[in-house]
Design an enzyme around this catalytic site. Structure first.
Site, PDB file in Angstrom:
ATOM      1  N   CYS A  52      30.632  26.778  54.992  1.00 32.32           N
ATOM      2  CA  CYS A  52      29.427  26.680  54.097  1.00 32.32           C
ATOM      3  C   CYS A  52      29.589  26.881  52.716  1.00 32.32           C
ATOM      4  CB  CYS A  52      28.413  27.580  54.930  1.00 32.32           C
ATOM      5  SG  CYS A  52      28.372  27.857  56.549  1.00 32.32           S
ATOM      6  N   HIS A 100      44.832  33.270  45.293  1.00 34.85           N
ATOM      7  CA  HIS A 100      43.610  32.758  45.575  1.00 34.85           C
ATOM      8  C   HIS A 100      43.254  32.963  47.099  1.00 34.85           C
ATOM      9  CE1 HIS A 100      39.772  30.829  44.918  1.00 34.85           C
ATOM     10  NE2 HIS A 100      39.936  30.083  45.840  1.00 34.85           N
TER      11      HIS A 100
END
Lengths: 430, 272
Positions: A52, A100
């Site tokens: 999402c 990351h």
């Protein structure tokens, strides 16, 4: 020969507004985009993550610019204009990409820091990529490292254990009231960002059902679809309160929408099963006196803020600890990656020396034809042992850390000394 | 022999309680494992102690005050283990081991002399009636402990001021389940204890019911629990009310056990 560059491209909730994220999300599942990426010649190993809050693709390549263009074109062509894409997509390379990925896996980059759902989504994404054969030696290693970093962060810090935001605080309270949330139902009254966040978090905890009530039914239906839930009208709320366990209210209504007496009447039919009300609307939707009823708990936005404040100092401390773990693991992985650079040289050097030694041994055997088999073997073993001992310092020189000499220089030295870059791949044994 | 086993058991319970307390304050998981290991060892020692005393006395060792209280402590410990085997209730250990230690201390300070068995008690109803009743008490004590934990946790959640207990105690639902489980096992056992006692009384003294203080108070206790169980299973009383009622009813259990013996006279007076 340097290893391929690791590149990570993506958009997430921090860089990109929802309207654009919606358009970029891979709504059709992983198979199709993975297959499409496989046809790109500039890309080596790759994997895709779509949740999402983020869409990310990680791949290895030789020519970063070409690969980037091909990947973006393949994945997002036509979804949004190129200049919009350029503005929102972030790109990390090598160490930054590794970091990351670790941050994402450890849930330090999440909207709700410390939430556990992301790791499951990451594993799922990796499983798809691995099944379709998109990952190789490097990515397999990297992804597994990411999982173990996440696990380390989770076990060594309490980042997952403390309430790190309003919605997390709400979920933690729900868990203190209900224990397991697996068979519990949630009712969302009104749809706002905060309510959705809390609902999303509850869905992450595996609640059985989400019911959405809203003034405009269309919005309710859309939201309900996100959680595989049902939509109802505002006038059906009281009937729903009988069935659900957790109620999150965030309407813009100026008046109270549920009063103490209404809830009291419902409690009898619920046989006193506990109810947890979360009122995040300003002005409030729920009668504060509801909290006085037995087995009913009502928290409004200020109460939740207090819970969060209580946990804040601890969270900050834990986040620092978690970041340290990520840094540590990133450096370890970079070292591993760097050492991979020397692997081809090591293989070549070994082959080269073996060839020379075996050639000389064979020549000698040619002159000593009557030598018995066991002596022959003893001589071969001796030759191998000498090779190993002679090569040992050189290999260590390539493998170990030398703080003063970069690996690249060391590789060059060895290659020059042993003439590995000669046209014929080294001097022939003559 | 049984003396040393008892001392060892008591010492082990004390250690376990201390370790559980450390876990309660620090939330370190390795401490919990250690505490649980010690507690298990303590229960084993205690069990062997009861068996040894049975061999030494030649009858079921639930007649003197020392024996009764010691057996009560043992039932509570075993009930805890039986519950723990199926459910996890965070930090229940500290709340159970402390009353177990308290009971053991009471037992330690009462006379340990092995009394000859009164003729009226020489029956195989003795082990049945006494042990069933005391095991029932064990479960009811656990319900009371769960009730106390529930009230502590509920108060912090309801008042929205989180202190010592919020993060350390389990969820309300878990504690309510503990109450449900203990009542649904303890109440039938209590009933069985009452029925066996009554049948035994008919055999020993010729009448099912004497209205002596112990019997009367047992009946009061039984009615209290019957009320909790009835409200719980039909009307759906749960949570706070069930917790409070479980605590009150357990006070009645304690009064039946001690208050009656020390304050009032009756046919049970030679037994605790």
């Amino acid at each position: 020969m340097p290893h391929d560059t690791i590149v990570l491209l993506g958009v997430n909730h921090k860089t990109t507004p929802l309207e654009i994220r919606e358009k970029l999300a891979l709504s059709s599942g992983y198979e199709e985009p993975l297959r499409a990426l496989g046809q790109l010649e500039a890309v080596g190993e790759y994997y895709l993550l779509s949740t999402c809050n983020r869409v990310e693709v990680l791949f290895t390549c030789q020519d970063v610019e070409r690969a980037r263009a091909q990947v973006l074109d393949q994945l997002f062509a036509g979804a949004v204009p190129d200049e919009v894409l350029d503005r929102h997509v972030y790109q990390h390379r090598d160490e930054a990409a590794v970091e990351h990925l670790f941050l994402v896996a450890a849930s330090l980059d999440s909207m709700i820091v410390g939430e556990a759902q992301i790791l499951g989504q990451l594993k799922e994404a990796y499983r798809h990529a691995a099944k379709s054969g998109c990952t190789g030696f490097l990515l397999n290693k990297l992804m597994h490292k990411a999982f173990s970093v996440a696990k380390r962060v989770r076990t060594e810090t309490r980042i997952g254990a403390s309430a790190v935001s309003i919605s997390y605080a709400a979920v933690e309270l729900a868990r203190k009231i209900f224990g397991d949330l697996k068979d519990k139902r949630v009712l969302l009254i009104g749809a706002g960002e905060m309510a959705e966040l809390a609902a999303e978090h509850l869905v992450g905890q595996g609640v059985a059902e989400v019911v959405v009530a809203n003034r405009t039914l269309e919005r309710a239906v859309n939201l309900a679809r996100c959680y595989d839930g049902r939509a109802v009208g505002l006038e059906e709320i009281l009937g729903q309160v009988q069935r659900v366990d957790i109620i999150i209210s965030s309407t813009g209504s100026p008046d109270l929408i549920l009063r103490k007496e209404e809830v009291r009447s419902v409690m009898r039919e619920r046989r006193n099963r506990p109810l947890f009300f979360i009122d995040i609307a300003v002005p409030r939707d729920l009668d504060p006196a509801i909290n006085d009823l037995a087995n009913v708990y009502l928290y409004d936005i200020d109460d939740l803020h207090n819970v969060v404040e209580m946990n804040r100092t601890e969270r900050d401390r834990e986040a620092v600890k978690a970041q340290r773990i990520v840094d540590e693991e990133r450096m370890k992985f970079s070292r591993w990656l760097e050492n991979m650079e020397s692997t081809p040289t090591i293989v070549q050097l070994r082959g080269h020396i073996d060839r020379i030694v075996l050639g000389e041994v064979a020549k000698t055997f040619g002159r000593l034809e009557e030598l018995p088999e066991e002596r022959r073997q003893a001589l071969e073993r001796m030759a191998a042992a000498i090779t190993g001992k002679m090569l040992y310092p050189t290999l260590q020189y390539l493998k170990n850390d030398h703080h003063c000499l970069p690996l690249e220089d060391r590789i060059n030295t060895v290659r020059t000394l042993f003439l590995l870059d000669d046209n014929h791949g080294g001097p022939e044994a003559s | 022999m049984s003396f040393f086993l008892f001392q060892a058991g008591l010492a082990a319970y004390l250690l376990a309680a201390a370790a559980y307390l450390v876990f309660f304050l620090t939330s370190r998981n390795e401490v919990r494992r250690i505490a649980h290991g010690i507690f298990l060892a303590a229960v084993l020692l205690h069990t062997v102690n009861i068996v040894a005393r049975y061999v030494e006395a030649g009858h079921t060792p639930i007649t003197s005050h020392h024996e009764t209280v010691s057996f009560f402590a043992w039932s509570l410990a075993v009930c805890y283990l039986s519950f723990r085997w199926r459910y996890t209730v965070k930090n229940l250990g500290v709340f159970v081991s402390v009353p177990v230690v308290a009971l053991m201390l009471v037992a330690a300070f009462s006379s340990r002399a092995i009394l000859p068995l009164a003729p009226a008690l020489q029956s195989w109803w003795l082990p049945v009636h006494a042990s069933v009743t005391l095991v029932a008490n064990g479960f009811l004590a656990l319900a009371c402990v769960g009730g106390i934990m529930y009230l502590l946790q509920e108060r912090e959640i309801k008042s929205k001021r989180f202190g010592l207990f919020y993060s350390r105690l389990p969820s309300l639902e878990t504690l309510d389940k503990l109450n449900h489980h203990c009542l649904s096992v303890g109440f039938p056992l209590l009933t069985l204890g009452l029925v066996t006692g009554s049948i035994w009384a008919k055999q020993a003294w010729g009448a099912y019911w004497h209205w002596d203080p112990k019997e009367t108070w047992s009946l009061v206790t039984w009615f209290l629990y019957a009320a909790v169980v009835h409200q719980r299973f039909t009307v759906g009383w749960r949570g706070r009310r069930a917790a409070i009622l479980s605590i009150i009813a357990f006070l009645s259990v304690l009064f039946t056990l001690w208050g009656v013996s020390f304050l009032l006279e009756g046919v049970h007076s030679y037994a605790a």
